[in-house]
Scaffold this motif. Structure first.
Motif, short mmCIF file in Angstrom:
data_model
loop_
_atom_site.label_atom_id
_atom_site.label_comp_id
_atom_site.label_asym_id
_atom_site.label_seq_id
_atom_site.Cartn_x
_atom_site.Cartn_y
_atom_site.Cartn_z
N LEU A 67 -40.62 9.11 -85.33
CA LEU A 67 -41.73 9.72 -86.06
C LEU A 67 -42.87 10.04 -85.10
N ASP A 68 -42.94 11.27 -84.64
CA ASP A 68 -43.97 11.66 -83.68
C ASP A 68 -45.37 11.58 -84.28
N ARG A 69 -45.47 11.72 -85.61
CA ARG A 69 -46.81 11.75 -86.21
C ARG A 69 -47.45 10.37 -86.32
N VAL A 70 -46.68 9.31 -86.05
CA VAL A 70 -47.24 7.95 -86.07
C VAL A 70 -47.54 7.52 -84.64
N PRO A 71 -48.81 7.34 -84.27
CA PRO A 71 -49.15 6.92 -82.90
C PRO A 71 -48.49 5.58 -82.57
N ALA A 72 -48.10 5.42 -81.31
CA ALA A 72 -47.41 4.19 -80.90
C ALA A 72 -48.25 2.95 -81.17
N HIS A 73 -49.55 3.03 -80.87
CA HIS A 73 -50.40 1.84 -81.08
C HIS A 73 -50.46 1.47 -82.56
N ALA A 74 -50.41 2.48 -83.45
CA ALA A 74 -50.45 2.20 -84.89
C ALA A 74 -49.13 1.56 -85.34
N ALA A 75 -48.02 2.06 -84.83
CA ALA A 75 -46.72 1.48 -85.19
C ALA A 75 -46.63 0.03 -84.76
#
Length: 409
Positions: A67-75
């Motif tokens: 999911l490109d639309r979810v930033p890594a830090h948020a995931a």
């Protein structure tokens, strides 16, 4: 779902209050993890991890790579909070380290063709369809499928016009069995939010199941009992084709949806709670009976990605035994020269032709009686039964046999 609910039931029960964007993201996460579970588990080495953290890690890893639309830090941060709630600080620290390590590994990507189904099921299908067709079937199951709807109160033309005005694209479904709906740039809204839903303009139904109703070829005006009717799609389709339908189901928890489907579609279908095995009607009471038997649903895994992890070899055998008992019970309700239609959404011969062949050996008063022209030739087996296969026909897998009780029996 871990308590036994299907993905779609869990979605409808727990996500309905969310905003559309959040609801779609939650469903995409769940379906994506189920489709990629084997690959995710191997990458995360979950065999050595606290089971309480398995789903948290799967969700986090899927967001990082799919999911490109979810930033890594948020995931990562969301997964850490879920781990803390689930397994305390030690669990949170483990998830934080595992996902940060994964986020920094640029070599790992979700691989096309990676294992996505149980090994035993892949081997079974290879035995039935061959290696090449099985690979096509797995790819079909792992891809998002378009939404297909069938007209009820609205015409196909009216549906297409209203959906296109809402920014959606439409095209004829395979074999002209319904309307395929898509969005040019994103996922389409939940069906309940589409134009025409509230008005009863359509119902959601894969082409395969609409085609089963055509194959049944119930004569117009004939009374038909749909014995395992929930959620009601086939009952509505049969009524629209001219039959006079009574829809029954033994599962109390599904009756409300069955009643809602028939009400929205505006069809004159009587709905009742009835257990087919308990002989709800007198022998020979019906001109036609449809038994859409409960099954392992291996033909619908594209729309139900959780099904691949619920089905087992023993479940197929159990389903076949129950289907045979239900078919025996349904047969008692059919009068002389009446029609008995047996259907499933399984790909497994034990639940399909084997059940029918064994039934016919024990019930010589019945015989196969497909109606010429009721289904395309490529959708018919050598015995004359209906069978759609996702990898060949671009729709759900479904099976049906049309039987007739011989006159005077």
């Amino acid at each position: 779902m871990r308590a036994g609910a299907t993905l779609n039931d869990a979605r409808d029960r727990h996500l309905d209050a969310l905003a559309e964007r959040d609801r779609r993201l939650a469903y995409e996460l769940s379906a994506g993890v189920l489709r990629r579970q084997t690959e995710l588990d191997d990458t995360l080495h979950l065999a050595r991890v606290d089971p309480r953290l398995h789903d948290v890690l799967r969700l986090g890893a899927y967001q990082l790579r799919a999911l490109d639309r979810v930033p890594a830090h948020a995931a990562v941060s969301t997964s850490v909070e879920l781990a803390r709630e689930t397994a305390g600080e030690p669990g949170a620290r483990y998830v934080n380290q595992a996902l940060r390590r994964l986020a920094g590994d640029k070599r790992w990507e979700m691989r096309e063709g990676a294992p996505s189904h149980p090994d035993w099921l892949v081997q079974r299908w290879q035995g039935s369809f061959g290696a090449a067709e099985t690979q096509s079937l797995l790819a079909w199951n792992d891809a998002r499928r378009p939404l297909v709807i069938q007209p009820t109160r609205w015409s196909l033309r009216q549906l297409a016009e209203q959906l296109q005005a809402a920014g959606l694209t439409t095209s004829p479904a395979p074999y002209d069995a319904g309307l395929a709906v898509a969005h040019p740039s994103s996922r389409i809204p939940h069906p309940s939010r589409l134009p025409g839903f509230v008005e009863g303009g359509f119902l959601v139904q894969d082409p395969a199941h609409a085609l089963v109703c055509r194959f049944a070829a119930i004569p117009a005006g004939v009374r038909v009992y749909d014995a395992c009717a929930a959620p009601g799609g086939k009952a509505v389709t049969l009524e629209r084709l001219g039959a006079r339908v009574v829809a029954g189901d033994a599962r109390h928890d599904r009756l409300a949806r069955l009643a809602d489907t028939t009400r929205r579609a505006g069809v004159a279908i009587r709905v009742l709670c009835a257990d087919l095995l308990a002989a709800p009607f007198a022998e020979g009471a019906w001109h036609a009976v449809l038994l859409d038997a409960p099954c392992t649903a291996t033909g619908t895994m594209a729309r139900h990605p959780d099904a691949r992890w619920r089905v087992t070899e023993s479940a197929i055998a159990r389903a076949a035994r129950r289907q045979r008992a239900l078919l025996d019970a349904a047969a008692r309700l059919v009068r002389a020269q009446g029609v008995l239609v047996y259907a499933t959404c399984s790909l497994e011969p034990e639940e399909n032709s084997n059940v029918v062949d064994e039934f016919l050996k024990d019930h010589p008063q019945f015989a196969r009686a497909p109606v010429p022209g009721a289904a395309a030739a490529e959708l018919l087996t050598p015995a004359g039964d209906f069978q759609s296969l996702p990898q060949r026909h671009g729709m759900d897998g479904a099976y049906a046999a049309r039987l007739v009780r011989k006159g005077g029996a």
